[in-house]
Scaffold this motif. Structure first.
Motif, PDB file in Angstrom:
ATOM      1  N   UNK A 119       0.722  -0.841   7.997  1.00 56.64           N
ATOM      2  CA  UNK A 119       1.344  -1.160   6.714  1.00 56.64           C
ATOM      3  C   UNK A 119       0.309  -1.686   5.719  1.00 56.64           C
ATOM      4  N   UNK A 120      -0.636  -2.486   6.213  1.00 62.37           N
ATOM      5  CA  UNK A 120      -1.672  -3.027   5.332  1.00 62.37           C
ATOM      6  C   UNK A 120      -2.470  -1.909   4.675  1.00 62.37           C
ATOM      7  N   UNK A 121      -2.805  -0.884   5.447  1.00 62.02           N
ATOM      8  CA  UNK A 121      -3.580   0.220   4.886  1.00 62.02           C
ATOM      9  C   UNK A 121      -2.751   1.054   3.923  1.00 62.02           C
ATOM     10  N   UNK A 122      -1.430   1.030   4.051  1.00 59.90           N
ATOM     11  CA  UNK A 122      -0.587   1.690   3.055  1.00 59.90           C
ATOM     12  C   UNK A 122      -0.605   0.909   1.744  1.00 59.90           C
ATOM     13  N   UNK A 126      -8.092   1.115   0.550  1.00 59.42           N
ATOM     14  CA  UNK A 126      -9.526   0.917   0.389  1.00 59.42           C
ATOM     15  C   UNK A 126     -10.131  -0.039   1.398  1.00 59.42           C
ATOM     16  N   UNK A 127      -9.291  -0.791   2.120  1.00 63.96           N
ATOM     17  CA  UNK A 127      -9.802  -1.756   3.098  1.00 63.96           C
ATOM     18  C   UNK A 127     -10.156  -1.119   4.434  1.00 63.96           C
ATOM     19  N   UNK A 128      -9.884   0.162   4.601  1.00 57.24           N
ATOM     20  CA  UNK A 128     -10.058   0.768   5.915  1.00 57.24           C
ATOM     21  C   UNK A 128     -11.494   0.665   6.416  1.00 57.24           C
ATOM     22  N   UNK A 129     -12.463   0.735   5.502  1.00 57.61           N
ATOM     23  CA  UNK A 129     -13.862   0.653   5.925  1.00 57.61           C
ATOM     24  C   UNK A 129     -14.322  -0.785   6.128  1.00 57.61           C
ATOM     25  N   UNK A 130     -13.486  -1.762   5.756  1.00 59.43           N
ATOM     26  CA  UNK A 130     -13.852  -3.172   5.877  1.00 59.43           C
ATOM     27  C   UNK A 130     -13.283  -3.795   7.151  1.00 59.43           C
ATOM     28  N   UNK A 244       6.510  -5.979   2.454  1.00 53.75           N
ATOM     29  CA  UNK A 244       5.268  -6.314   3.138  1.00 53.75           C
ATOM     30  C   UNK A 244       4.117  -6.447   2.144  1.00 53.75           C
ATOM     31  N   UNK A 245       4.029  -5.491   1.219  1.00 57.68           N
ATOM     32  CA  UNK A 245       2.934  -5.518   0.244  1.00 57.68           C
ATOM     33  C   UNK A 245       3.030  -6.743  -0.663  1.00 57.68           C
ATOM     34  N   UNK A 246       4.257  -7.102  -1.039  1.00 53.96           N
ATOM     35  CA  UNK A 246       4.434  -8.295  -1.869  1.00 53.96           C
ATOM     36  C   UNK A 246       3.989  -9.541  -1.107  1.00 53.96           C
ATOM     37  N   UNK A 247       4.413  -9.632   0.149  1.00 57.13           N
ATOM     38  CA  UNK A 247       4.126 -10.834   0.928  1.00 57.13           C
ATOM     39  C   UNK A 247       2.639 -10.969   1.239  1.00 57.13           C
ATOM     40  N   UNK A 248       1.954  -9.849   1.434  1.00 54.94           N
ATOM     41  CA  UNK A 248       0.537  -9.908   1.796  1.00 54.94           C
ATOM     42  C   UNK A 248      -0.394  -9.739   0.602  1.00 54.94           C
ATOM     43  N   UNK A 249       0.146  -9.772  -0.606  1.00 58.15           N
ATOM     44  CA  UNK A 249      -0.709  -9.625  -1.788  1.00 58.15           C
ATOM     45  C   UNK A 249      -1.843 -10.652  -1.817  1.00 58.15           C
ATOM     46  N   UNK A 250      -1.598 -11.949  -1.532  1.00 61.78           N
ATOM     47  CA  UNK A 250      -2.725 -12.898  -1.524  1.00 61.78           C
ATOM     48  C   UNK A 250      -3.790 -12.542  -0.490  1.00 61.78           C
ATOM     49  N   UNK A 251      -3.366 -12.139   0.711  1.00 58.84           N
ATOM     50  CA  UNK A 251      -4.337 -11.774   1.740  1.00 58.84           C
ATOM     51  C   UNK A 251      -5.115 -10.527   1.334  1.00 58.84           C
ATOM     52  N   UNK A 252      -4.430  -9.553   0.766  1.00 58.78           N
ATOM     53  CA  UNK A 252      -5.111  -8.330   0.331  1.00 58.78           C
ATOM     54  C   UNK A 252      -6.158  -8.654  -0.728  1.00 58.78           C
TER      55      UNK A 252
END
Length: 537
Positions: A119-122, A126-130, A244-252
């Motif tokens: 879900x994070x990668x959705x 761009x974080x996939x390489x990190x 999920x995207x809303x909740x993890x916005x700070x982490x992203x």
């Protein structure tokens, strides 16, 4: 019955179907409920026209090639029912084993919470390489075998009258392959691809004078249940992803900041990536991290030199951070309860607006804002590729050929893991972001150009058309299995051509490879058996 057969014959003809699909699509873009300014443009009409002409020309050539080749082929005995049952059972077991291996690697051996990671990668591809994820060889073994489950399912629907017992049960159980693949990667396209392959198989059955589905097994009921479950699953995926995207916005934001600090080139070479790898949810309004808007005209091209490899976050640390972020209550999102909010969402996320008749229906209260957003976002999801063609054409000088990496999804992780010194994936992502089409559907025509350049795209489309003509002619004039399997794939690829290229949906290239392997083995087996036992022959 005769009318149904006639209609199925027309729709199962790739030449008729591709013209119909693109004629309807262009008409919908021109007068549909979303106003795409200036679309379809002259450039789009010319590109689509050239693509269709190339496909149809090669289609005729492919049919001629089959006629010439088949005329010289000695007649071979039909494959026995026993052999076909063994093939169906074998491909089913291989496919189920493949998806099981993928599940084992991603859920147990990877060291990360697979559901949250996918879900994070959705939300932030761009974080996939990190993110540093441990992968084992069994994942790649699963990649090359899970697609045989698609083949087993297709063979059962195509030849179900002679497939009995355990083979029939295993074939139906093969639905685990597309469903498992979709669940593991938090997507829907593997299931959609499987359903379109099933639909294509039904078309071919009816065009050959057979029933829509093989008798027995309660298949019609099962298909209807599967369709209903897919609709529910799609809605759940969209809703879950938005939350999920809303909740993890700070982490992203934190991870993207660390990624830029570790490699400053990321910040200067590529704009902010879109939230999802596809346009915003048909089931919910865009979130605070809405997809990037595609530009409406040429822009100055930023540098696309690929970033150097950077040290990222481990899977274990990422799982802990995601668990902590998920434990924090998210702020309530605003509700879409006014016509003005619908307009604002569409302009912000997609740079489009509804046509006048839709706006009038909203203002008059005939259409609720929430229903309007669901319908309009679904329409945008299926039609925005036409605008992407125009954007890609305006930015055509800023693309370099990707040699299949853009469409064939399995190539990107292989390059990242086994050939980290090859930066082609980073180059591709930088080019897509700089042109503003990263995360948006390209259609078959633009996908061909991105992968192979101008001349290569024409060759690619010619090959696509030639395979379509060869398989359509072979399915009509022979009992060979390979042409029928290829025709099923071609019809599905045409239905998906407004979205992606023939090899670009849910690792369709692997499905095509599995279909070819099985078809060639089945068609070649009688000849091999005849050579091995000339006395019996």
């Amino acid at each position: 019955m005769q009318r149904s057969v006639w209609l199925a014959c027309k729709l199962s003809s790739p030449a008729v179907l591709i013209v119909l699909i693109w004629g309807v699509l262009l008409a919908l873009v021109a007068v549909g409920p979303i106003d795409y300014p200036g679309q379809p443009s002259t450039a789009v009409l010319v590109i689509v026209g050239i693509g269709l002409a190339s496909f149809l020309l090669a289609y005729r050539g492919g049919g001629f090639l089959f006629d010439v080749g088949f005329a010289r082929r000695p007649e071979m005995p039909a494959l026995s029912a026993a052999m076909l049952n063994r093939v169906v059972a074998g491909t089913s077991l291989v496919g189920i084993a493949g998806i099981a291996l993928m599940a084992l690697d991603r859920t147990v051996l990877s060291g990360v919470n697979n559901a949250s990671y996918s879900e994070l990668l959705r939300c932030a591809p761009g974080l996939i390489s990190f993110i540093e994820i441990k992968r084992t060889p069994i994942l790649y073994l699963g990649y090359v075998t899970f697609s045989f489950g698609f083949v087993s399912l297709i063979l059962f629907l195509l030849k179900g009258e002679v497939i009995k017992g355990w083979a029939a049960a295993l074939a139906q159980l093969s639905v685990i392959s597309p469903v498992g693949y979709a669940v593991l990667y938090s997507g829907r396209f593997p299931i959609l691809l499987a359903m379109l392959l099933m639909l294509s198989t039904m078309l071919i059955r009816v065009s050959q004078g057979h029933r829509l589905l093989p008798a027995g097994h309660h298949l019609l009921l099962k298909v209807m249940i599967a369709l209903g479950l897919f609709v529910l699953y799609s809605s759940w995926v969209w809703s879950s992803r938005q939350n999920f995207c809303i909740q993890l916005t700070p982490l992203i934001s934190e991870l993207e900041g660390k990624q830029r600090q570790a490699n400053p080139l990321v910040a200067t070479q590529t704009p902010e990536p879109p939230t999802q790898q596809a346009p915003s949810s048909p089931a919910a309004p865009p979130t605070a991290r809405a997809p990037a808007q595609p530009p409406t005209g040429p822009q100055a091209a930023p540098a696309t030199t690929p970033p150097a490899p950077v040290e990222g976050i481990s899977g274990t640390d990422l799982s802990k951070k995601m668990a902590d972020a998920a434990a924090v209550p998210s702020a309530a999102s605003s509700q879409t309860n006014t016509a003005a909010s619908v307009l604002a969402i569409m302009l912000e996320a997609w740079n489009v607006k509804p046509r006048g008749y839709v706006a009038s229906a909203l203002d008059a209260g005939y259409l609720s804002p929430q229903a309007a957003l669901i319908g309009l976002s679904s329409f945008f999801y299926l039609t925005h590729g036409v605008r992407t063609i125009d954007i890609g054409w305006q930015a055509r000088d800023r693309f370099s050929p990707q040699r299949g990496i853009y469409e064939v999804g399995v190539l990107s992780p292989i390059l990242r893991v086994f050939f980290p010194q090859v930066q082609q994936v980073s180059i591709m992502e930088a080019e897509l972001k700089s042109t503003g089409i990263y995360g948006f559907f390209p259609t078959a025509w633009l996908a061909a150009f991105i992968d192979f350049g101008m001349i290569g795209a024409i060759v690619y489309i010619l090959l696509w058309g030639a395979v379509a003509g060869w398989s359509a002619t072979g399915a009509r004039r022979s009992d060979l299995l390979t042409p029928q399997l290829l025709l099923i794939f071609v019809i599905s690829s045409i239905l998906l051509s407004p979205v992606q290229g023939p090899l670009g949906i849910a690792n369709a290239a692997l499905v095509l490879g599995s279909l070819l392997i099985v078809g060639l083995i089945v068609d070649g087996w009688p000849r091999f058996a005849k050579r091995a036992d000339p006395v019996a022959a």
